[in-house]
Design a protein around this motif. Structure first.
Motif, short mmCIF file in Angstrom:
data_model
loop_
_atom_site.label_atom_id
_atom_site.label_comp_id
_atom_site.label_asym_id
_atom_site.label_seq_id
_atom_site.Cartn_x
_atom_site.Cartn_y
_atom_site.Cartn_z
N ALA A 19 0.82 -1.21 0.00
CA ALA A 19 0.00 0.00 0.00
C ALA A 19 0.86 1.26 0.00
O ALA A 19 0.46 2.29 -0.54
N ARG A 25 2.42 7.31 -3.03
CA ARG A 25 1.52 6.69 -2.06
C ARG A 25 1.79 7.24 -0.66
O ARG A 25 0.85 7.54 0.09
N LEU A 29 -0.86 9.36 1.66
CA LEU A 29 -1.18 9.06 3.06
C LEU A 29 -0.91 10.27 3.94
O LEU A 29 -1.70 10.58 4.84
N PHE A 59 -5.02 1.53 0.72
CA PHE A 59 -4.90 1.88 2.14
C PHE A 59 -6.05 1.25 2.93
O PHE A 59 -5.85 0.75 4.04
N GLY A 78 -3.36 2.41 11.05
CA GLY A 78 -2.77 3.48 10.25
C GLY A 78 -1.97 4.44 11.10
O GLY A 78 -0.90 4.90 10.69
#
Length: 127
Positions: A19, A25, A29, A59, A78
């Motif tokens: 991810a 990426r 995030l 995600f 997360g």
């Protein structure tokens, strides 16, 4: 250092690494952690809307984010991953400083001059 993980944790780590597999990426995030709406993230990281949506879906699959009232927020998992990334970034920054100190020692530049150069490099990168 020996790493012994059970299959379930290996799969979890693989999902997270997949991810977060590239800088766009990671940047997406980061935008989510700043509360940037998903529809605006692509503008900030030079990616297509569909690309960002793909990142977000990954995600979600890795249980890093969840959708809440039309926005995305970090899950507990997360938050752990983001904290680990922040710690890793701090470690890499210290590694860079130590490397620059070593170069300063080997060169005719002072440590202060090398640290100033490091700060200039960081500013050029936008950090």
């Amino acid at each position: 250092m020996a790493v012994e993980l059970d299959l379930e944790r290996r799969q979890m780590i693989e999902e997270v690494l997949n991810a977060l597999g590239n800088w766009k990426r990671l940047a997406a995030l980061e935008q989510i952690t700043k509360g940037v709406p998903a529809k605006d993230i692509h503008k900030n990281i030079d990616a297509s809307r569909s690309g960002v949506q793909h990142f977000i879906n990954d995600f979600k699959d890795a249980e890093l984010v969840r959708e809440e009232d039309g926005t995305y927020e970090l899950t507990a998992k997360g938050e752990v991953v983001v904290q680990m990334l922040t710690d890793l970034d701090d470690e890499f920054e210290e590694f860079e400083r130590e490397r620059f100190r070593g170069l300063a020692h080997e060169s005719s530049l002072s440590i202060e001059e090398m640290e100033k150069m490091l700060e200039e490099v960081k500013q050029d990168r936008g950090e």
